[in-house]
Design an enzyme around this catalytic site. Sequence first.
Site, PDB file in Angstrom:
ATOM      1  N   ASP A   7     -13.406  -2.561  10.986  1.00 24.87           N
ATOM      2  CA  ASP A   7     -13.478  -1.521  12.016  1.00 24.87           C
ATOM      3  C   ASP A   7     -12.054  -1.000  12.241  1.00 24.87           C
ATOM      4  OD1 ASP A   7     -12.211  -3.386  13.651  1.00 24.87           O
ATOM      5  OD2 ASP A   7     -13.772  -3.436  15.182  1.00 24.87           O
ATOM      6  N   CYS A  63     -12.038  -7.453  11.693  1.00 29.81           N
ATOM      7  CA  CYS A  63     -12.006  -6.675  12.937  1.00 29.81           C
ATOM      8  C   CYS A  63     -10.829  -7.215  13.752  1.00 29.81           C
ATOM      9  CB  CYS A  63     -13.340  -6.741  13.683  1.00 29.81           C
ATOM     10  SG  CYS A  63     -13.862  -8.373  14.247  1.00 29.81           S
ATOM     11  N   THR A  65     -10.706  -9.634  16.028  1.00 32.61           N
ATOM     12  CA  THR A  65     -10.703 -11.092  16.082  1.00 32.61           C
ATOM     13  C   THR A  65     -11.427 -11.745  14.907  1.00 32.61           C
ATOM     14  OG1 THR A  65     -12.786 -11.068  17.283  1.00 32.61           O
ATOM     15  CG2 THR A  65     -10.759 -11.078  18.617  1.00 32.61           C
ATOM     16  N   HIS A  96     -18.409 -26.879   1.824  1.00 30.55           N
ATOM     17  CA  HIS A  96     -19.500 -27.521   2.548  1.00 30.55           C
ATOM     18  C   HIS A  96     -20.568 -26.554   3.048  1.00 30.55           C
ATOM     19  CE1 HIS A  96     -17.173 -31.497   3.571  1.00 30.55           C
ATOM     20  NE2 HIS A  96     -17.162 -31.197   2.284  1.00 30.55           N
ATOM     21  N   HIS A 131     -24.510 -31.303   0.712  1.00 26.33           N
ATOM     22  CA  HIS A 131     -24.239 -30.070   1.462  1.00 26.33           C
ATOM     23  C   HIS A 131     -25.312 -29.020   1.206  1.00 26.33           C
ATOM     24  CE1 HIS A 131     -20.565 -31.914   2.638  1.00 26.33           C
ATOM     25  NE2 HIS A 131     -20.236 -32.113   1.367  1.00 26.33           N
TER      26      HIS A 131
HETATM   27  C1  RB5 Z   1     -12.443  -3.567  18.836  1.00 29.79           C
HETATM   28  O1  RB5 Z   1     -11.647  -3.206  19.910  1.00 29.79           O
HETATM   29  C2  RB5 Z   1     -12.727  -5.063  18.863  1.00 29.79           C
HETATM   30  O2  RB5 Z   1     -13.588  -5.332  19.915  1.00 29.79           O
HETATM   31  C3  RB5 Z   1     -13.313  -5.508  17.555  1.00 29.79           C
HETATM   32  O3  RB5 Z   1     -12.434  -5.197  16.525  1.00 29.79           O
HETATM   33  C4  RB5 Z   1     -13.589  -6.990  17.380  1.00 29.79           C
HETATM   34  O4  RB5 Z   1     -12.459  -7.747  17.644  1.00 29.79           O
HETATM   35  C5  RB5 Z   1     -14.788  -7.521  17.986  1.00 29.79           C
HETATM   36  O5  RB5 Z   1     -15.102  -8.709  17.825  1.00 29.79           O
END
Ligand code: RB5
Length: 143
Positions: A7, A63, A65, A96, A131
């Site tokens: 994203d 993304c 996180t 695993h 596994h």
């Molecule tokens: C976008 O701002 C952010 O929410 C997205 O990239 C992501 O981290 C969501 O999990």
Amino acid sequence: MIAIGCDHAAVNLKQAVMQYLEERKIQYIQFGSSGEPCDYPDVAQQVAETVVSGKAEKGILLCGTGVGMSIAANKVKGIRAAVCNDCFSTRYTRKHNDANILCMGERVIGTGLALELVEIFLETEFEGGRHQRRVDKITKLEN
Ligand code: RB5
């Protein structure tokens, strides 16, 4: 073939991963943002469906996180998406869990580490054996 998607929060990391794959002559198909805002579940769906269809053997989702992408991708039957921020988890989610999508967050880890995780993810084989039985139980949960 590797499916890769991001994203708007991970455009730079996607560029770095694509360059990494190009340098190693690993083919990829890419989805998602080139900078414009987009919704990570849409990109997760595209990459996940590309993996499940067999068009790509593995996927990489990026993304802010890595977490949103993993939550969304894991809703698609046949996907085992793992958010990883370290070498050990990346290695063992292949050995695993037979993870088929690696998720990372551009806002969490640096590019150098991310590329090392890509290398581990692509090169580490699933161990099978006991596994496989556990992965089969995960598959059963989907049904
Ligand atoms: C976008 O701002 C952010 O929410 C997205 O990239 C992501 O981290 C969501 O999990």
